[in-house]
Design an enzyme around this catalytic site. Sequence first.
Site, mmCIF file in Angstrom:
data_model
loop_
_atom_site.group_PDB
_atom_site.id
_atom_site.type_symbol
_atom_site.label_atom_id
_atom_site.label_comp_id
_atom_site.label_asym_id
_atom_site.label_seq_id
_atom_site.Cartn_x
_atom_site.Cartn_y
_atom_site.Cartn_z
ATOM 1 N N ASP A 15 0.829 -1.205 0.000
ATOM 2 C CA ASP A 15 0.000 0.000 0.000
ATOM 3 C C ASP A 15 0.867 1.261 0.000
ATOM 4 O O ASP A 15 1.996 1.251 0.489
ATOM 5 C CB ASP A 15 -0.917 -0.019 1.239
ATOM 6 C CG ASP A 15 -2.070 0.961 1.117
ATOM 7 O OD1 ASP A 15 -2.362 1.425 0.000
ATOM 8 O OD2 ASP A 15 -2.686 1.257 2.159
ATOM 9 N N ASN A 63 -11.095 -2.181 -5.444
ATOM 10 C CA ASN A 63 -10.282 -1.225 -6.205
ATOM 11 C C ASN A 63 -10.899 -0.807 -7.547
ATOM 12 O O ASN A 63 -10.462 0.166 -8.159
ATOM 13 C CB ASN A 63 -8.853 -1.755 -6.434
ATOM 14 C CG ASN A 63 -7.994 -1.775 -5.177
ATOM 15 O OD1 ASN A 63 -7.123 -2.632 -5.023
ATOM 16 N ND2 ASN A 63 -8.214 -0.833 -4.267
HETATM 17 C C1 IPE Z 1 -5.480 -2.689 -0.226
HETATM 18 O O1 IPE Z 1 -5.096 -1.366 -0.357
HETATM 19 C C2 IPE Z 1 -5.518 -3.357 -1.579
HETATM 20 C C3 IPE Z 1 -4.232 -3.524 -2.252
HETATM 21 C C4 IPE Z 1 -3.066 -3.236 -1.740
HETATM 22 C C5 IPE Z 1 -4.297 -4.083 -3.575
HETATM 23 P P1 IPE Z 1 -6.164 -0.207 -0.518
HETATM 24 O O2 IPE Z 1 -5.409 1.049 -0.681
HETATM 25 O O3 IPE Z 1 -7.141 -0.553 -1.573
HETATM 26 O O4 IPE Z 1 -6.919 -0.259 0.890
HETATM 27 P P2 IPE Z 1 -7.719 0.866 1.686
HETATM 28 O O5 IPE Z 1 -8.692 1.458 0.719
HETATM 29 O O6 IPE Z 1 -6.714 1.872 2.161
HETATM 30 O O7 IPE Z 1 -8.357 0.145 2.821
HETATM 31 C C1 IPE Z 2 -1.367 0.300 -3.466
HETATM 32 O O1 IPE Z 2 -1.152 1.680 -3.436
HETATM 33 C C2 IPE Z 2 -1.596 -0.244 -4.856
HETATM 34 C C3 IPE Z 2 -2.974 -0.672 -5.136
HETATM 35 C C4 IPE Z 2 -3.977 -0.678 -4.286
HETATM 36 C C5 IPE Z 2 -3.240 -1.145 -6.499
HETATM 37 P P1 IPE Z 2 -2.362 2.706 -3.463
HETATM 38 O O2 IPE Z 2 -2.726 2.980 -4.884
HETATM 39 O O3 IPE Z 2 -3.481 2.203 -2.618
HETATM 40 O O4 IPE Z 2 -1.707 3.997 -2.819
HETATM 41 P P2 IPE Z 2 -2.370 4.969 -1.758
HETATM 42 O O5 IPE Z 2 -2.870 4.120 -0.635
HETATM 43 O O6 IPE Z 2 -3.483 5.683 -2.476
HETATM 44 O O7 IPE Z 2 -1.269 5.877 -1.345
HETATM 45 MG MG MG Z 3 -4.000 2.420 -0.665
#
Ligand code: IPE
Ligand code: IPE
Ligand code: MG
Length: 237
Positions: A15, A63
Amino acid sequence: MDKDQLPRHVAIIMDGNGRWAKARGMSRTQGHLEGVKRVEEIIKSARDIGIKFLTIYAFSTENWSRPQDEVSMIMRTFIMVLGQKARELSEKGVRINFIGRRQGVPTEVLNAMDEAARVTMNKTTMVLNIAFNYGARAEIVDAIKTIASQVREGKIEVDGIDEKIISSHLYTKGQPDPDLLIRTSGEERISNFLLWQLSYAELYFTDKCWPEFNEEEFFKALASFAQRERRWGSVKV
Ligand code: IPE
Ligand code: IPE
Ligand code: MG
């Protein structure tokens, strides 16, 4: 590192790609691309150190609610990286296994996934589970549906349903549960990841965003794990 203290199965919620990029005046896309480099680095590191199962959360069932252009960028990158890296991973003995719902995933993505799974099948050094269109609740719903229909067909008795049967209907069937869960970016939540399988996992949270999570950071997580005392609900003897 003491091999006895090494987790057999590590799960990672990768994340913070977006926040890492934003803090540097870059686009979220650049954050995801930098994140891909860390994925490659951590897979190689895990494999070299002797981890047997690595599960990475690449895209959740939630997502899809992101802006359309980000979703399609992630899909295109996923197709490209699978195409470029599957053979190399195969040579390193890594078997790629996808966990998640196929339903709802675009055909071109499914084709790239199937090809990567085919190219790496029968490899035994490490299993790499890539969670894509993955949601733990969806996984449990699907398992319950299958079990219920087996009961209806008389293949199993209601009283015969136990933890083993449930585990054996999850995407991770036949694999040990994760020993260690790592989440980057400072968030301390599970976000619908492996709810059943994480029952007794040790949790490790770090403020580093995923694009900063290099091998050195990975070793810190493993070192932390090595210090943990797991009790499984029992008492220390
Ligand atoms: C969890 O991260 C999913 C992945 C890393 C693919 P998110 O960024 O989607 O989770 P939330 O929304 O912060 O809970
Ligand atoms: C994790 O990074 C990757 C995916 C969930 C695909 P994020 O895209 O969630 O990055 P933040 O949490 O918005 O910084
Ligand atoms: Mg994230």
